[in-house]
Write a protein that holds these residues in place. Structure first.
Motif, PDB file in Angstrom:
ATOM      1  N   TRP A 267     -17.816  29.821  99.118  1.00 31.45           N
ATOM      2  CA  TRP A 267     -17.563  29.866 100.565  1.00 31.45           C
ATOM      3  C   TRP A 267     -17.787  31.288 101.090  1.00 31.45           C
ATOM      4  CZ3 TRP A 267     -14.029  32.372 103.825  1.00 31.45           C
ATOM      5  CH2 TRP A 267     -13.934  31.861 105.125  1.00 31.45           C
ATOM      6  N   GLN A 271     -20.551  32.516 103.791  1.00 35.60           N
ATOM      7  CA  GLN A 271     -20.141  33.264 104.984  1.00 35.60           C
ATOM      8  C   GLN A 271     -20.753  34.663 105.025  1.00 35.60           C
ATOM      9  OE1 GLN A 271     -17.917  32.036 107.485  1.00 35.60           O
ATOM     10  NE2 GLN A 271     -18.328  30.097 106.416  1.00 35.60           N
ATOM     11  N   ALA A 301     -11.127  26.079 102.134  1.00 41.98           N
ATOM     12  CA  ALA A 301     -12.507  25.690 101.812  1.00 41.98           C
ATOM     13  C   ALA A 301     -12.545  24.838 100.549  1.00 41.98           C
ATOM     14  CB  ALA A 301     -13.368  26.947 101.632  1.00 41.98           C
TER      15      ALA A 301
END
Length: 410
Positions: A267, A271, A301
């Motif tokens: 995650w 990002q 997440a």
């Protein structure tokens, strides 16, 4: 027991026989591997043909009566067995903790695998009393032969037939906590909800939904002060809590909400907060400390939520309970795919320390497993408990070679 963060030896010996017919045999190996990949249902027929046509090559089929797992013929196909004394680093292994770790495997094998050749080797071990390191080596050399493992199919960047595979690491976290919620300890770790016992396979709400809904209220086992450390403990599947009075509370895996695991490291990569090479456990924790307002997003997440149970242990120094229901031993226990390696088996591992680069060549034991541990040349190396072990585990993503120690048939 759910595993975590990924471990490099460069021993590239494929273990082929020096027999003059090797070139023909290698072609046959490729043909059989291709047939196995495309027509798995004919694997037994392929193995039978091999036994007839290549009797001088010893295929390895090792069965576990407990889980019906079979070490695939293709995993060790066409490769000769090796004397343990010829393994790289065998003579340098100090054998400290080996005998006590082998006894833990035998505790399981003697109860659950009475028809396995491993059972006979364990019975022989009962006649060995207080062995020296030299006697331990002699025992294994007398009762086992080493079979080099190879990739059954392409996996994680390793080609089919390769003697190399991925070695990752895991550890037992030690967190500080309290049995009651205080200003300092605000993060709960939960026991498996009693209302879910009737259908433990049902998919439950995600992590975010569970924590926001209040459905877990009353199921708190202990409170800790670090949400990211708590999440890592859930990924590891077990850990210790040092209470304010100095006592140690050991927690073990009790179940999940049956949601699929998603990596919080991935995650952060998506990002663009970390690169793939930066996504270690230590860097994830550092990012969280710098971005406290985004920690909930980070942890949510991963929709999977892990529950714990309190474990009784004879000693705080004892390792966590592995999948054989026996305590793990630091740097001697590994988690493997039991489709290829029978439970409790001795395995010789050749890889390297992720921090120092020094060789790790030692006898280890298949005493654990995990959802992410898939493949014939694949191991999760148990580093031990605490921060130092956690640092090594977080860095471990190495290549390595593995030899299955198969009992000699006498």
């Amino acid at each position: 027991m759910n595993k975590a963060i990924p471990a490099s030896a460069t021993n590239k010996r494929m273990g082929y026989s020096s027999n003059k017919s090797a070139s023909i045999g290698d072609l046959l190996l490729k043909l059989i591997n291709e047939l196995f990949r495309k027509h798995r249902k004919y694997a037994f027929l392929i193995s039978s043909i091999l036994l007839i046509s290549c009797a001088h090559r010893e295929p390895s089929v090792v069965k576990s009566s407990q889980n019906n797992s079979t070490v695939s013929d293709v995993a060790v196909l066409m490769h000769e067995s090796t004397n343990l004394s010829s393994l790289p680093g065998w003579n340098n292994d100090s054998m400290e903790d080996v005998w006590v770790t082998w006894q833990k495997s035998c505790n399981y094998i003697q109860k659950a695998m009475k028809h396995s050749p491993l059972y006979t080797a364990c019975i022989a071990a009962t006649h060995v009393k207080n062995p020296t390191n030299t006697e331990i080596k002699q025992y294994f050399e007398n009762h086992f032969q080493a079979m080099p493992l190879h990739q059954v199919e392409p996996t994680q960047g390793y080609a089919q037939g390769s003697s190399l595979g991925l070695i990752t690491g895991y550890y037992e976290p030690i967190l500080k906590g309290s049995l009651t919620r205080t200003r300092h300890y605000q993060i709960p770790l939960h026991q498996y909800p009693t209302g879910w016992q009737s259908d433990q396979k049902l998919m439950r709400p995600t992590r975010a939904e569970l924590l926001q809904s209040g459905k877990l209220k009353g199921s708190e086992l202990v409170w800790v002060n670090d949400p990211v450390a708590a999440a890592f403990m859930q990924i590891q599947g077990s850990g210790k809590i040092q209470l304010e009075n100095g006592k140690i509370l050991r927690l073990g895996f009790a179940g999940t909400n049956n949601q699929s695991y998603a990596s919080i490291g991935n995650w952060l990569i998506q990002q663009k907060e970390l690169t793939a090479s930066q996504a270690s456990m230590q860097n994830i924790a550092a990012w969280a400390r710098s971005h406290p307002e985004r920690v909930s997003d980070l942890l949510n997440a991963n929709p999977r939520y892990v529950f714990f149970r309190v474990l009784q242990s004879k000693s705080n120094e004892e390792g966590p309970i592995g999948a054989l229901n026996e305590p793990l031993t630091a740097q001697r226990s590994i988690a493997v795919d039991w489709q290829y390696i029978p439970k409790g088996s001795p395995v010789f591992l050749s890889t390297s320390d992720p921090k120092t680069g020094k060789k790790i060549e030692r006898l280890v034991f298949a005493q654990d497993t995990g959802n992410a541990i898939v493949g014939s040349v694949r191991a999760d190396f148990y580093w031990g408990s605490g921060d130092a072990a956690g640092e090594k585990a977080g860095m471990t993503k190495q290549s390595g070679s593995m030899w299955l120690l198969k009992p000699k048939i006498k």
